[in-house]
Design a protein around this motif. Structure first.
Motif, PDB file in Angstrom:
ATOM      1  N   ALA A 169      64.298  57.464 104.808  1.00  0.00           N
ATOM      2  CA  ALA A 169      63.681  58.721 104.337  1.00  0.00           C
ATOM      3  C   ALA A 169      62.981  59.444 105.476  1.00  0.00           C
ATOM      4  O   ALA A 169      62.697  60.646 105.370  1.00  0.00           O
ATOM      5  CB  ALA A 169      62.699  58.444 103.199  1.00  0.00           C
ATOM      6  N   HIS A 170      62.708  58.743 106.558  1.00  0.00           N
ATOM      7  CA  HIS A 170      62.108  59.397 107.723  1.00  0.00           C
ATOM      8  C   HIS A 170      63.103  60.277 108.482  1.00  0.00           C
ATOM      9  O   HIS A 170      62.796  60.728 109.579  1.00  0.00           O
ATOM     10  CB  HIS A 170      61.437  58.369 108.651  1.00  0.00           C
ATOM     11  N   ALA A 171      64.255  60.535 107.905  1.00  0.00           N
ATOM     12  CA  ALA A 171      65.063  61.664 108.382  1.00  0.00           C
ATOM     13  C   ALA A 171      64.413  62.972 107.953  1.00  0.00           C
ATOM     14  O   ALA A 171      64.665  64.026 108.528  1.00  0.00           O
ATOM     15  CB  ALA A 171      66.477  61.576 107.815  1.00  0.00           C
ATOM     16  N   LEU A 172      63.609  62.889 106.887  1.00  0.00           N
ATOM     17  CA  LEU A 172      63.008  64.088 106.294  1.00  0.00           C
ATOM     18  C   LEU A 172      61.592  64.314 106.782  1.00  0.00           C
ATOM     19  O   LEU A 172      60.823  63.368 106.953  1.00  0.00           O
ATOM     20  CB  LEU A 172      62.937  63.955 104.763  1.00  0.00           C
ATOM     21  N   GLY A 173      61.241  65.581 106.932  1.00  0.00           N
ATOM     22  CA  GLY A 173      59.852  65.958 107.109  1.00  0.00           C
ATOM     23  C   GLY A 173      59.297  65.663 108.483  1.00  0.00           C
ATOM     24  O   GLY A 173      60.039  65.506 109.457  1.00  0.00           O
ATOM     25  N   ARG A 174      57.992  65.564 108.521  1.00  0.00           N
ATOM     26  CA  ARG A 174      57.305  65.441 109.797  1.00  0.00           C
ATOM     27  C   ARG A 174      55.937  64.801 109.598  1.00  0.00           C
ATOM     28  O   ARG A 174      55.433  64.695 108.489  1.00  0.00           O
ATOM     29  CB  ARG A 174      57.113  66.814 110.428  1.00  0.00           C
ATOM     30  N   CYS A 175      55.332  64.438 110.727  1.00  0.00           N
ATOM     31  CA  CYS A 175      53.946  63.989 110.741  1.00  0.00           C
ATOM     32  C   CYS A 175      53.061  65.176 111.099  1.00  0.00           C
ATOM     33  O   CYS A 175      53.441  66.038 111.898  1.00  0.00           O
ATOM     34  CB  CYS A 175      53.761  62.880 111.767  1.00  0.00           C
ATOM     35  N   HIS A 176      51.875  65.196 110.493  1.00  0.00           N
ATOM     36  CA  HIS A 176      50.912  66.279 110.682  1.00  0.00           C
ATOM     37  C   HIS A 176      49.615  65.681 111.237  1.00  0.00           C
ATOM     38  O   HIS A 176      49.057  64.772 110.615  1.00  0.00           O
ATOM     39  CB  HIS A 176      50.597  66.961 109.351  1.00  0.00           C
ATOM     40  N   THR A 177      49.120  66.218 112.344  1.00  0.00           N
ATOM     41  CA  THR A 177      47.900  65.644 112.931  1.00  0.00           C
ATOM     42  C   THR A 177      46.739  65.699 111.945  1.00  0.00           C
ATOM     43  O   THR A 177      45.902  64.805 111.919  1.00  0.00           O
ATOM     44  CB  THR A 177      47.505  66.375 114.228  1.00  0.00           C
ATOM     45  N   ARG A 179      46.855  65.343 108.798  1.00  0.00           N
ATOM     46  CA  ARG A 179      47.021  64.429 107.661  1.00  0.00           C
ATOM     47  C   ARG A 179      46.934  62.980 108.138  1.00  0.00           C
ATOM     48  O   ARG A 179      46.001  62.269 107.806  1.00  0.00           O
ATOM     49  CB  ARG A 179      48.355  64.696 106.956  1.00  0.00           C
ATOM     50  N   SER A 180      47.906  62.552 108.934  1.00  0.00           N
ATOM     51  CA  SER A 180      47.956  61.152 109.369  1.00  0.00           C
ATOM     52  C   SER A 180      47.415  60.943 110.780  1.00  0.00           C
ATOM     53  O   SER A 180      47.165  59.820 111.185  1.00  0.00           O
ATOM     54  CB  SER A 180      49.407  60.675 109.341  1.00  0.00           C
ATOM     55  N   GLY A 181      47.301  62.023 111.544  1.00  0.00           N
ATOM     56  CA  GLY A 181      46.920  61.896 112.952  1.00  0.00           C
ATOM     57  C   GLY A 181      48.122  61.897 113.879  1.00  0.00           C
ATOM     58  O   GLY A 181      48.005  62.208 115.054  1.00  0.00           O
TER      59      GLY A 181
END
Ligand code: DDH
Length: 285
Positions: A169-177, A179-181
C-alpha cells in the motif's frame, strides 16, 4: 391495538453501492496533496483496523474507536482527522451506516478507484464508545525494523507473506512532516495503486536523507522518493525479501494477495451479523 414496529437492523437500511459511489465522488480535489483523498482513506481504514489483538480479541475496525480520544490522538493517527472530516457528510446522509463500516468502505474505495484490485467487503460493524479505545502502541513504529514489524502484525494474526503484501500500500500517498515527521512520496505516481513499492525498493539505491528530521532514506539519483526505516527492513530481511521479489516481478500475484490480506485486515475482530452479504463493488468507470 397493535403498533407496527420496524425491526430491520440499521445496517440493512443502507444501500452500500450508493455509499461507495458517494465516497468515490469525494476522492478528487486538486488542492489536496497529490490530488486525491484515496491514500489517506486507505490509511484511515488500515489504522482503524490494525489495532486488533488476537489474544485479547480487542481493537479492530468494529467499534470505530479511532474517532474517539485518546485513540484519535495517538501519534500514529496524526492527520487521519482530515479523512474522517471528509467522510462526515456521508455519515449524516446515510444515518444508518456505522462509522466502522464507513471508514473501512472508504479504504476499499481508495484501493479500487486508484486502480487496485477488487476487495471483498461486508457491512454490519457497530460503533463503540471511547471506553473501548485501544492503548497506544498497537500500530507499527516506522523507525524500527523487521522484528518489530513482525511483532505488530503477528499480534493481528498475519504471516510474513500477508505482511509483505499489505505494505505494498506504500505505493500510495506520501509522508507529511506535520503528521509523522517523515517526508515525501514513495514513487512518482502516488495516486495510482501499483506494485511500485516493491520495484522501487529493489531497483533503487537508497541512501540516508541528509536533514534534521527523523532517519529516513531517499533514492540516490534524485532524492525525490523515500523509504522509511521499517520499509527498508523488507529488503534486508531474507524471508520478507522473497515476497518483495515475487511482487516486484508479478503484479497479478501482488494484487491477489493484497486483496485477500486487506479484506482480512478490515474484518479483524468483527462479529458480522449472520446474514451480512459480501460485496464486490464495481468501480465507477
Ligand atoms: Fe503506512 N505509513 N505504514 N501502511 N501508509 C504512512 C503512510 C501511509 C507505516 C508507516 C507509515 C502500512 C504499513 C506501514 C499507508 C498504508 C499502509 C506514513 C506517513 C507512515 C509513517 C504518514 C504521514 O506522514 O502522513 C509502517 C511503519 C508500516 C509497517 O511497518 C508495515 C499498511 C499495512 C498499509 C495499508 O494500507 C495496508 C498509506 C496509504 C499511506 C499514505 C497516506 C497519505 O496520507 O498519503
Amino acid at each position: 391495538y397493535s403498533k407496527q414496529q420496524d425491526e430491520t437492523p440499521a445496517w440493512k437500511k443502507v444501500n452500500y453501492q450508493n455509499v461507495y459511489k458517494d465516497i468515490a465522488d469525494l476522492l478528487e480535489d486538486e488542492n489536496y496533496d497529490d490530488g486525491s483523498y484515496g491514500p489517506v482513506f486507505v490509511r484511515l481504514a488500515w489504522h482503524a483496523s490494525g489495532t486488533y489483538d488476537k489474544k485479547t480479541r480487542t481493537g479492530g475496525s468494529a467499534g470505530a474507536t479511532i474517532r474517539h480520544a485518546p485513540e484519535s490522538e495517538h501519534g500514529a493517527n496524526a492527520g487521519l482527522d482530515v479523512a474522517r472530516r471528509r467522510l462526515e457528510p456521508l455519515k449524516q446522509k446515510y444515518r444508518n451506516i456505522s462509522y466502522g463500516d464507513l471508514y473501512t468502505l472508504a479504504g476499499v474505495v481508495g484501493v479500487q478507484e486508484l486502480g487496485g484490485p477488487t476487495v471483498q467487503w461486508r457491512p454490519g460493524r457497530s460503533d463503540k464508545q471511547a471506553d473501548a479505545c485501544t492503548p497506544d502502541g498497537r500500530l507499527p513504529d516506522a523507525a524500527q525494523g523487521a522484528d518489530h514489524v513482525r511483532d505488530i502484525f503477528y499480534r493481528m494474526g498475519f504471516d510474513d507473506r500477508e505482511i509483505a503484501a499489505l505494505v505494498g500500500a506504500h505505493a500510495l500517498g506520501r509522508c507529511h512532516t506535520y503528521r509523522s515527521g517523515f517526508d515525501g512520496p514513495w514513487n512518482a505516481s502516488p495516486t495510482v495503486f501499483t506494485n511500485f513499492f516493491y520495484t522501487e525498493l529493489l531497483e533503487n539505491t537508497w541512501v540516508p536523507k541528509k536533514w534534521d528530521g527523523p532517519k529516513q532514506f531517499v533514492d540516490k539519483p534524485t532524492g525525490a522518493f523515500m523509504m522509511l526505516p521499517a520499509d527498508m527492513a523488507f529488503k534486508t530481511d531474507p524471508r520478507f525479501r522473497t515476497y518483495i521479489e515475487l511482487y516486484a516481478r508479478d503484479q497479478d500475484t501482488f494484487f491477489n494477495d493484497f486483496s485477500a490480506a486487506f479484506a482480512k485486515l478490515l474484518e479483524l475482530g468483527v462479529k458480522f451479523p449472520e446474514d451480512a452479504p459480501t460485496y464486490r463493488f464495481k468501480t465507477l468507470d
